[in-house]
Design a protein around this motif. Sequence first.
Motif, PDB file in Angstrom:
ATOM      1  N   ARG A 135       0.886  -1.290   0.112  1.00 30.77           N
ATOM      2  CA  ARG A 135       0.179   0.024   0.231  1.00 30.77           C
ATOM      3  C   ARG A 135       0.689   1.301  -0.113  1.00 30.77           C
ATOM      4  NH1 ARG A 135      -5.163  -0.904   3.953  1.00 30.77           N
ATOM      5  NH2 ARG A 135      -5.069   1.289   3.724  1.00 30.77           N
ATOM      6  N   TYR A 136       0.403   2.371  -0.685  1.00 38.77           N
ATOM      7  CA  TYR A 136       1.115   3.346  -0.769  1.00 38.77           C
ATOM      8  C   TYR A 136       1.165   4.118   0.718  1.00 38.77           C
ATOM      9  CZ  TYR A 136       2.315   8.389  -1.818  1.00 38.77           C
ATOM     10  OH  TYR A 136       2.827   9.665  -1.590  1.00 38.77           O
TER      11      TYR A 136
ATOM     12  N   SER B 202      -4.334  10.397  -8.740  1.00 42.08           N
ATOM     13  CA  SER B 202      -5.080   9.201  -8.110  1.00 42.08           C
ATOM     14  C   SER B 202      -4.977   9.367  -6.421  1.00 42.08           C
ATOM     15  CB  SER B 202      -5.205   7.759  -8.835  1.00 42.08           C
ATOM     16  OG  SER B 202      -3.993   7.167  -8.325  1.00 42.08           O
ATOM     17  N   ILE B 203      -3.558   9.281  -6.249  1.00 40.31           N
ATOM     18  CA  ILE B 203      -3.253   9.373  -4.920  1.00 40.31           C
ATOM     19  C   ILE B 203      -3.960  10.546  -4.116  1.00 40.31           C
ATOM     20  CG2 ILE B 203      -1.669  10.026  -3.158  1.00 40.31           C
ATOM     21  CD1 ILE B 203       0.331   7.924  -4.902  1.00 40.31           C
TER      22      ILE B 203
ATOM     23  N   ALA C 218      -7.347   9.582  -3.403  1.00 39.41           N
ATOM     24  CA  ALA C 218      -7.394   8.563  -2.246  1.00 39.41           C
ATOM     25  C   ALA C 218      -7.324   9.115  -1.111  1.00 39.41           C
ATOM     26  CB  ALA C 218      -6.378   7.521  -2.549  1.00 39.41           C
TER      27      ALA C 218
ATOM     28  N   ARG D  13     -10.401   4.117  -1.415  1.00 37.16           N
ATOM     29  CA  ARG D  13      -9.586   3.916  -2.438  1.00 37.16           C
ATOM     30  C   ARG D  13      -8.029   3.688  -1.810  1.00 37.16           C
ATOM     31  NH1 ARG D  13     -10.492   7.147  -7.615  1.00 37.16           N
ATOM     32  NH2 ARG D  13     -12.668   7.847  -7.367  1.00 37.16           N
ATOM     33  N   TYR D  14      -7.513   2.506  -2.538  1.00 40.28           N
ATOM     34  CA  TYR D  14      -6.509   2.086  -1.653  1.00 40.28           C
ATOM     35  C   TYR D  14      -5.353   1.962  -2.577  1.00 40.28           C
ATOM     36  CZ  TYR D  14      -9.371   0.674   1.746  1.00 40.28           C
ATOM     37  OH  TYR D  14     -10.309   0.513   2.584  1.00 40.28           O
ATOM     38  N   PRO D  15      -4.404   2.917  -2.886  1.00 43.41           N
ATOM     39  CA  PRO D  15      -3.189   2.990  -3.813  1.00 43.41           C
ATOM     40  C   PRO D  15      -2.397   1.986  -3.559  1.00 43.41           C
ATOM     41  CG  PRO D  15      -3.437   5.419  -3.050  1.00 43.41           C
ATOM     42  CD  PRO D  15      -4.402   4.406  -2.018  1.00 43.41           C
TER      43      PRO D  15
ATOM     44  N   TYR E 227       1.815   0.543 -10.915  1.00 43.17           N
ATOM     45  CA  TYR E 227       0.859   1.121  -9.946  1.00 43.17           C
ATOM     46  C   TYR E 227      -0.724   0.980 -10.031  1.00 43.17           C
ATOM     47  CZ  TYR E 227      -1.629   5.265  -7.586  1.00 43.17           C
ATOM     48  OH  TYR E 227      -2.427   5.609  -6.801  1.00 43.17           O
TER      49      TYR E 227
ATOM     50  N   VAL F  27      -4.909   1.516  -8.278  1.00 35.03           N
ATOM     51  CA  VAL F  27      -5.809   1.520  -7.113  1.00 35.03           C
ATOM     52  C   VAL F  27      -6.830   0.279  -6.994  1.00 35.03           C
ATOM     53  CG1 VAL F  27      -7.449   3.020  -6.261  1.00 35.03           C
ATOM     54  CG2 VAL F  27      -5.395   4.170  -7.388  1.00 35.03           C
TER      55      VAL F  27
ATOM     56  N   HIS G 265     -10.376   0.052  -5.120  1.00 34.35           N
ATOM     57  CA  HIS G 265     -11.468   1.057  -4.781  1.00 34.35           C
ATOM     58  C   HIS G 265     -12.759   0.131  -4.274  1.00 34.35           C
ATOM     59  CE1 HIS G 265     -13.682   4.703  -6.170  1.00 34.35           C
ATOM     60  NE2 HIS G 265     -14.119   4.324  -4.852  1.00 34.35           N
TER      61      HIS G 265
ATOM     62  N   THR H 153      -6.545   2.683 -12.604  1.00 32.36           N
ATOM     63  CA  THR H 153      -5.529   3.523 -12.784  1.00 32.36           C
ATOM     64  C   THR H 153      -4.406   2.405 -12.755  1.00 32.36           C
ATOM     65  OG1 THR H 153      -6.660   4.973 -11.219  1.00 32.36           O
ATOM     66  CG2 THR H 153      -4.526   5.442 -12.081  1.00 32.36           C
TER      67      THR H 153
END
Length: 161
Positions: A7-8, A35-36, A39, A45-47, A59, A61, A63, A82
Amino acid sequence: MSIHLERYSDRYESQIACYQLTDEQLQFTGSPVESILLAKSDEDRYPILVLDDEEIVTYFVLHKNEGVTPYSNNQKAILLRTFSTDFRYQGRGYAKQSLLELPRFVKMNFPEITEVVLAVNQKNIAAQSLYLKCGFIDEGARTMGSHGELIIMSLKVNVLI
């Protein structure tokens, strides 16, 4: 190639700022930076970063809830959106490896999820082919997106890892 999905977190902010997509790629996907930002104001939303030796190569996401609604009635589905590979790392199998690793990652991090859903532009033949090779199924559902017709595909996530 030894990738891992993560996860980002903000410690990757400078790498994300350098993530490169071509104009051709941007026809079909959004930029990770944008997109971050989305999020950060949407807890569903989980990058996700795909790292090879701590370098971000791919990369996407994941969702939940409202993100899935236009594409599936399954309350236990999550939307893959994305999805991209940094231009500098294309052609090395990172996208395929990421998708093959996805079911295990989803089961470990989202144990309630039973299906991954995505929408791919019907003009994006390369992506469609990749998704099919990685186990996604096209059951014939279509919808219109901002850049044309989208093909809805899904991947069942088995409870067993």
